[in-house]
Write a protein that holds these residues in place. Structure first.
Motif, PDB file in Angstrom:
ATOM      1  N   UNK A   3      10.508  67.092 -10.327  1.00  0.00           N
ATOM      2  CA  UNK A   3       9.946  67.487 -11.771  1.00  0.00           C
ATOM      3  C   UNK A   3       9.304  66.350 -12.567  1.00  0.00           C
ATOM      4  N   UNK A   4       8.193  66.634 -12.951  1.00  0.00           N
ATOM      5  CA  UNK A   4       7.296  65.976 -13.980  1.00  0.00           C
ATOM      6  C   UNK A   4       7.057  66.297 -15.100  1.00  0.00           C
ATOM      7  N   UNK A   5       7.215  65.890 -16.426  1.00  0.00           N
ATOM      8  CA  UNK A   5       7.019  66.384 -17.960  1.00  0.00           C
ATOM      9  C   UNK A   5       6.005  65.457 -18.270  1.00  0.00           C
ATOM     10  N   UNK A   6       4.982  65.703 -19.077  1.00  0.00           N
ATOM     11  CA  UNK A   6       4.074  64.904 -19.687  1.00  0.00           C
ATOM     12  C   UNK A   6       4.004  65.394 -21.079  1.00  0.00           C
ATOM     13  N   UNK A   7       4.532  64.541 -22.011  1.00  0.00           N
ATOM     14  CA  UNK A   7       4.570  64.736 -23.508  1.00  0.00           C
ATOM     15  C   UNK A   7       3.295  63.920 -24.268  1.00  0.00           C
ATOM     16  N   UNK A   8       2.635  64.733 -24.982  1.00  0.00           N
ATOM     17  CA  UNK A   8       1.239  64.239 -25.360  1.00  0.00           C
ATOM     18  C   UNK A   8       1.001  64.872 -27.007  1.00  0.00           C
ATOM     19  N   UNK A   9      -0.252  64.596 -27.371  1.00  0.00           N
ATOM     20  CA  UNK A   9      -1.009  65.590 -28.423  1.00  0.00           C
ATOM     21  C   UNK A   9      -0.455  64.790 -29.943  1.00  0.00           C
ATOM     22  N   UNK A  10       0.020  63.554 -29.623  1.00  0.00           N
ATOM     23  CA  UNK A  10       0.487  62.804 -31.095  1.00  0.00           C
ATOM     24  C   UNK A  10      -0.187  61.459 -31.031  1.00  0.00           C
ATOM     25  N   UNK A  11      -0.555  61.539 -32.439  1.00  0.00           N
ATOM     26  CA  UNK A  11      -0.897  59.968 -32.923  1.00  0.00           C
ATOM     27  C   UNK A  11      -0.399  59.967 -34.426  1.00  0.00           C
ATOM     28  N   UNK A  12       0.016  58.423 -34.645  1.00  0.00           N
ATOM     29  CA  UNK A  12       0.786  58.239 -35.750  1.00  0.00           C
ATOM     30  C   UNK A  12       0.041  57.147 -36.608  1.00  0.00           C
ATOM     31  N   UNK A 105      16.268  72.577 -18.493  1.00  0.00           N
ATOM     32  CA  UNK A 105      15.523  72.547 -17.226  1.00  0.00           C
ATOM     33  C   UNK A 105      14.270  73.470 -17.241  1.00  0.00           C
ATOM     34  N   UNK A 106      13.531  72.950 -18.272  1.00  0.00           N
ATOM     35  CA  UNK A 106      12.145  73.558 -18.427  1.00  0.00           C
ATOM     36  C   UNK A 106      11.462  73.652 -17.351  1.00  0.00           C
ATOM     37  N   UNK A 107      11.271  72.761 -16.429  1.00  0.00           N
ATOM     38  CA  UNK A 107      10.475  72.805 -15.222  1.00  0.00           C
ATOM     39  C   UNK A 107      10.770  73.860 -14.221  1.00  0.00           C
ATOM     40  N   UNK A 108      12.181  74.277 -13.986  1.00  0.00           N
ATOM     41  CA  UNK A 108      12.552  75.417 -13.194  1.00  0.00           C
ATOM     42  C   UNK A 108      12.357  76.597 -13.793  1.00  0.00           C
ATOM     43  N   UNK A 109      12.714  76.582 -15.263  1.00  0.00           N
ATOM     44  CA  UNK A 109      12.079  77.713 -15.912  1.00  0.00           C
ATOM     45  C   UNK A 109      10.706  78.360 -15.892  1.00  0.00           C
ATOM     46  N   UNK A 110       9.688  77.274 -16.075  1.00  0.00           N
ATOM     47  CA  UNK A 110       8.406  77.595 -15.833  1.00  0.00           C
ATOM     48  C   UNK A 110       8.071  77.769 -14.490  1.00  0.00           C
TER      49      UNK A 110
END
Length: 257
Positions: A3-12, A105-110
């Motif tokens: 499973x791979x999760x990519x979190x993005x869309x943030x600038x600070x 386990x959001x990847x399995x759910x998805x």
């Protein structure tokens, strides 16, 4: 590890400690409820250093990529997708780095909701007009990479239309609706239990233990887009209000008509 999760869309920006706190908690929650996933965090601006403890790959540009803002962050997303492809992953979940899903386990759910399609998407995808939600998605990583082709992303005013344009060109269907129905699965934000810190962190920062246990009371009040009245849900998952400027909001019920 599959499973791979990519979190993005943030600038600070400087002096945005609330964003740093929100991102740090976000990745902590993702790690707790997805302990076996390979998590990639990509962003730009001031560095949320504590986040490094919870992710497998930390890609952060100190210079803010202004061209990315408000148009889907295609540069940052592609950095994460390229890394995931290099690591050999075949599927990926992409979400915002300032929000969580109150799920294990959001990847399995998805993947269960993806079924035999190439991509799982949610609001603000429209079945009536050529717009595809660019914030949460899951699917075949090579397909997503083509959808996020940065060479055909600009000029644009929103990532919704750029993503949609790339998507329909890949699918080679006669109509937008047929491209969606034949290639994509759809799930409502309510069923994703997608909590938005961008608009709600001030209120939710004192409820971190509830959220870490996935037991946030009245969670529907904090779903992505609810604070802005873009799409508001009742406790049973019924869409009860939409903002007039948003046009008709597509839901799971529309998808299966």
């Amino acid at each position: 590890m599959t499973d791979c999760i990519l979190l993005s869309h943030v600038f600070i920006n400087k002096d945005e400690q609330h964003k740093i706190d929100a991102v740090n908690f976000t990745v902590q929650h993702w790690r707790r409820h997805n302990p076996n996933a390979y998590i990639i965090l990509v962003g730009h601006g001031e560095i949320p250093n504590k986040s490094k403890e919870y992710v497998d790959c930390f890609i952060w540009k100190q210079k803010i990529e202004k061209k990315d803002i408000n148009v889907g962050h295609p540069y940052c997303v592609n950095l994460g997708l390229d890394h995931a492809i290099e690591k050999g992953f075949t599927k990926i979940l992409k979400a915002r780095a300032d929000g969580i899903n109150l799920l294990d386990d959001v990847c399995t759910f998805s993947n269960n909701h993806l079924k035999d399609k190439k991509i799982l998407i949610t609001q603000q995808t429209s079945i009536d007009r050529m717009e595809m939600g660019d914030l949460f998605m899951y699917g075949d990583i090579k397909f997503l990479k083509k959808c996020w082709n940065i060479n055909t992303w600009y000029p644009t005013k929103t990532g919704l239309t750029s993503l949609a344009k790339n998507f329909i060109n890949i699918c080679k269907e006669d109509t937008w609706k047929s491209a969606l129905i034949n290639n994509a699965s759809f799930i409502d934000i309510f069923n994703l239990k997608w909590i938005d810190f961008r608009a709600n962190w001030t209120e939710l920062k004192d409820m971190q233990e509830q959220m870490l246990q996935n037991k946030l009371l009245d969670f529907e009040k904090y779903l992505w887009g609810s604070k802005e009245q873009w799409h508001v849900w009742d406790k049973d998952g019924n869409l009860i209000h939409t903002h007039p400027n948003m046009g008709k909001i597509t839901t799971e019920k529309d998808w299966h008509l």
